[in-house]
Motif scaffolding. Structure first.
Motif, PDB file in Angstrom:
ATOM      1  N   VAL A  20       4.675 -12.384  -2.479  1.00 18.98           N
ATOM      2  CA  VAL A  20       4.454 -11.868  -3.822  1.00 18.98           C
ATOM      3  C   VAL A  20       3.611 -10.610  -3.713  1.00 18.98           C
ATOM      4  N   GLN A  21       4.012  -9.584  -4.408  1.00 22.80           N
ATOM      5  CA  GLN A  21       3.232  -8.357  -4.463  1.00 22.80           C
ATOM      6  C   GLN A  21       2.487  -8.311  -5.798  1.00 22.80           C
ATOM      7  N   VAL A  22       1.272  -7.808  -5.740  1.00 24.73           N
ATOM      8  CA  VAL A  22       0.396  -7.772  -6.908  1.00 24.73           C
ATOM      9  C   VAL A  22      -0.146  -6.354  -7.068  1.00 24.73           C
ATOM     10  N   ALA A  23      -0.119  -5.836  -8.288  1.00 29.50           N
ATOM     11  CA  ALA A  23      -0.628  -4.486  -8.519  1.00 29.50           C
ATOM     12  C   ALA A  23      -1.335  -4.417  -9.860  1.00 29.50           C
ATOM     13  N   GLU A  24      -2.560  -3.884  -9.838  1.00 27.14           N
ATOM     14  CA  GLU A  24      -3.341  -3.712 -11.066  1.00 27.14           C
ATOM     15  C   GLU A  24      -3.162  -2.300 -11.604  1.00 27.14           C
ATOM     16  N   SER A  25      -3.382  -2.165 -12.906  1.00 26.26           N
ATOM     17  CA  SER A  25      -3.421  -0.848 -13.536  1.00 26.26           C
ATOM     18  C   SER A  25      -4.273  -0.942 -14.783  1.00 26.26           C
ATOM     19  N   GLY A  26      -4.728   0.204 -15.271  1.00 20.51           N
ATOM     20  CA  GLY A  26      -5.416   0.246 -16.545  1.00 20.51           C
ATOM     21  C   GLY A  26      -6.914   0.384 -16.479  1.00 20.51           C
ATOM     22  N   GLY A  27      -7.494   0.549 -15.309  1.00 17.48           N
ATOM     23  CA  GLY A  27      -8.932   0.740 -15.235  1.00 17.48           C
ATOM     24  C   GLY A  27      -9.333   2.078 -15.830  1.00 17.48           C
ATOM     25  N   GLY A  28     -10.636   2.293 -15.912  1.00 20.89           N
ATOM     26  CA  GLY A  28     -11.123   3.552 -16.431  1.00 20.89           C
ATOM     27  C   GLY A  28     -12.589   3.484 -16.776  1.00 20.89           C
ATOM     28  N   SER A  29     -13.041   4.488 -17.528  1.00 20.97           N
ATOM     29  CA  SER A  29     -14.444   4.587 -17.926  1.00 20.97           C
ATOM     30  C   SER A  29     -14.549   4.469 -19.433  1.00 20.97           C
ATOM     31  N   THR A  85       3.304  -8.507 -11.082  1.00 20.18           N
ATOM     32  CA  THR A  85       3.727  -9.171  -9.851  1.00 20.18           C
ATOM     33  C   THR A  85       5.201  -8.904  -9.604  1.00 20.18           C
ATOM     34  N   SER A  86       5.573  -8.925  -8.347  1.00 19.73           N
ATOM     35  CA  SER A  86       6.962  -8.769  -7.953  1.00 19.73           C
ATOM     36  C   SER A  86       7.194  -9.577  -6.696  1.00 19.73           C
ATOM     37  N   GLY A  87       8.443  -9.669  -6.294  1.00 17.88           N
ATOM     38  CA  GLY A  87       8.797 -10.489  -5.142  1.00 17.88           C
ATOM     39  C   GLY A  87       9.182 -11.887  -5.595  1.00 17.88           C
ATOM     40  N   ASP A  88       8.746 -12.888  -4.888  1.00 18.90           N
ATOM     41  CA  ASP A  88       9.125 -14.268  -5.167  1.00 18.90           C
ATOM     42  C   ASP A  88       8.226 -14.866  -6.252  1.00 18.90           C
ATOM     43  N   THR A  89       8.345 -14.322  -7.464  1.00 24.43           N
ATOM     44  CA  THR A  89       7.448 -14.714  -8.558  1.00 24.43           C
ATOM     45  C   THR A  89       7.723 -16.121  -9.081  1.00 24.43           C
ATOM     46  N   SER A  90       8.844 -16.718  -8.705  1.00 23.01           N
ATOM     47  CA  SER A  90       9.129 -18.087  -9.135  1.00 23.01           C
ATOM     48  C   SER A  90       8.145 -19.079  -8.522  1.00 23.01           C
ATOM     49  N   THR A  91       7.438 -18.651  -7.499  1.00 24.78           N
ATOM     50  CA  THR A  91       6.478 -19.529  -6.838  1.00 24.78           C
ATOM     51  C   THR A  91       5.075 -19.457  -7.438  1.00 24.78           C
ATOM     52  N   TYR A  99      -6.814 -18.038  -3.481  1.00 25.65           N
ATOM     53  CA  TYR A  99      -5.688 -17.197  -3.878  1.00 25.65           C
ATOM     54  C   TYR A  99      -5.018 -16.606  -2.648  1.00 25.65           C
ATOM     55  N   HIS A 100      -3.707 -16.452  -2.758  1.00 28.64           N
ATOM     56  CA  HIS A 100      -2.918 -16.058  -1.602  1.00 28.64           C
ATOM     57  C   HIS A 100      -2.626 -14.558  -1.543  1.00 28.64           C
ATOM     58  N   TYR A 101      -2.475 -13.923  -2.683  1.00 31.37           N
ATOM     59  CA  TYR A 101      -2.089 -12.513  -2.706  1.00 31.37           C
ATOM     60  C   TYR A 101      -3.039 -11.736  -3.612  1.00 31.37           C
ATOM     61  N   TRP A 102      -3.309 -10.505  -3.210  1.00 28.18           N
ATOM     62  CA  TRP A 102      -4.280  -9.673  -3.924  1.00 28.18           C
ATOM     63  C   TRP A 102      -3.732  -8.271  -4.162  1.00 28.18           C
ATOM     64  N   GLY A 103      -4.178  -7.695  -5.279  1.00 27.08           N
ATOM     65  CA  GLY A 103      -3.898  -6.300  -5.528  1.00 27.08           C
ATOM     66  C   GLY A 103      -4.965  -5.422  -4.908  1.00 27.08           C
ATOM     67  N   GLN A 104      -4.809  -4.115  -5.089  1.00 24.71           N
ATOM     68  CA  GLN A 104      -5.719  -3.144  -4.483  1.00 24.71           C
ATOM     69  C   GLN A 104      -6.972  -2.906  -5.314  1.00 24.71           C
ATOM     70  N   GLY A 105      -6.951  -3.315  -6.560  1.00 27.99           N
ATOM     71  CA  GLY A 105      -8.132  -3.173  -7.400  1.00 27.99           C
ATOM     72  C   GLY A 105      -8.016  -2.047  -8.402  1.00 27.99           C
ATOM     73  N   ALA A 106      -8.716  -2.189  -9.510  1.00 26.14           N
ATOM     74  CA  ALA A 106      -8.787  -1.175 -10.554  1.00 26.14           C
ATOM     75  C   ALA A 106     -10.255  -1.016 -10.953  1.00 26.14           C
ATOM     76  N   GLN A 107     -10.726   0.210 -10.943  1.00 23.65           N
ATOM     77  CA  GLN A 107     -12.144   0.464 -11.223  1.00 23.65           C
ATOM     78  C   GLN A 107     -12.399   0.457 -12.730  1.00 23.65           C
ATOM     79  N   VAL A 108     -13.441  -0.260 -13.111  1.00 18.32           N
ATOM     80  CA  VAL A 108     -13.911  -0.271 -14.496  1.00 18.32           C
ATOM     81  C   VAL A 108     -15.363   0.184 -14.488  1.00 18.32           C
ATOM     82  N   THR A 109     -15.652   1.221 -15.249  1.00 23.18           N
ATOM     83  CA  THR A 109     -17.008   1.748 -15.326  1.00 23.18           C
ATOM     84  C   THR A 109     -17.445   1.778 -16.785  1.00 23.18           C
ATOM     85  N   VAL A 110     -18.563   1.143 -17.065  1.00 26.90           N
ATOM     86  CA  VAL A 110     -19.085   1.080 -18.425  1.00 26.90           C
ATOM     87  C   VAL A 110     -20.448   1.762 -18.440  1.00 26.90           C
TER      88      VAL A 110
END
Length: 125
Positions: A2-11, A24-30, A112-123
């Motif tokens: 399973v591939q995982v990707a985050e989006s939407g971070g910001g300040s 998520t993509s790949g074998d998402t049925s699992t 957890y088995h699969y991880w994304g690369q991360g999205a930065q959140v700054t407040v």
């Protein structure tokens, strides 16, 4: 796999809102459950929230309860984390994670088995 990707971070300024997406993509049925974790510089990665894919049930850490809301799209392939009333202490790299097959309450990163690369959140204050 399973591939995982985050989006939407910001300040944003304190009191503001951001919405993170986790696709998520790949074998998402699992997929059993999805989680959000965050890690600030010099600190350990900490649990934020968990979503059970099939039931859409959610678990939140006390630090975000009432401010953050998890949801998912109809297909169950994209999870959203709506973050309201943001505080400077919410600033961190936010990671989306996926656990396949069975799930119970899973607050540990090692669960957890699969991880994304991360999205930065700054407040800012």
């Amino acid at each position: 796999q399973v591939q995982v990707a985050e989006s939407g971070g910001g300040s944003v300024q304190a009191g503001g809102s951001l919405k993170l997406s986790c696709t998520t993509s790949g074998d998402t049925s699992t997929l059993g459950c999805m989680g959000w974790f965050r890690q600030a510089p010099g600190k350990e990665r900490e649990f934020v929230a968990q979503l059970f894919v099939r039931s859409s049930s959610t678990i939140y850490d006390d630090s975000v309860k009432g401010r953050f809301t998890l949801s998912q799209d109809h297909a169950g392939n994209t999870m959203y984390l709506q973050m309201n009333s943001l505080k400077p202490e919410d600033s961190a790299m936010y990671y989306c994670a996926a656990r396949i097959w069975s799930c119970g309450p899973s607050r540990g990163a090692h669960e957890y088995h699969y991880w994304g690369q991360g999205a930065q959140v700054t407040v800012s204050s």
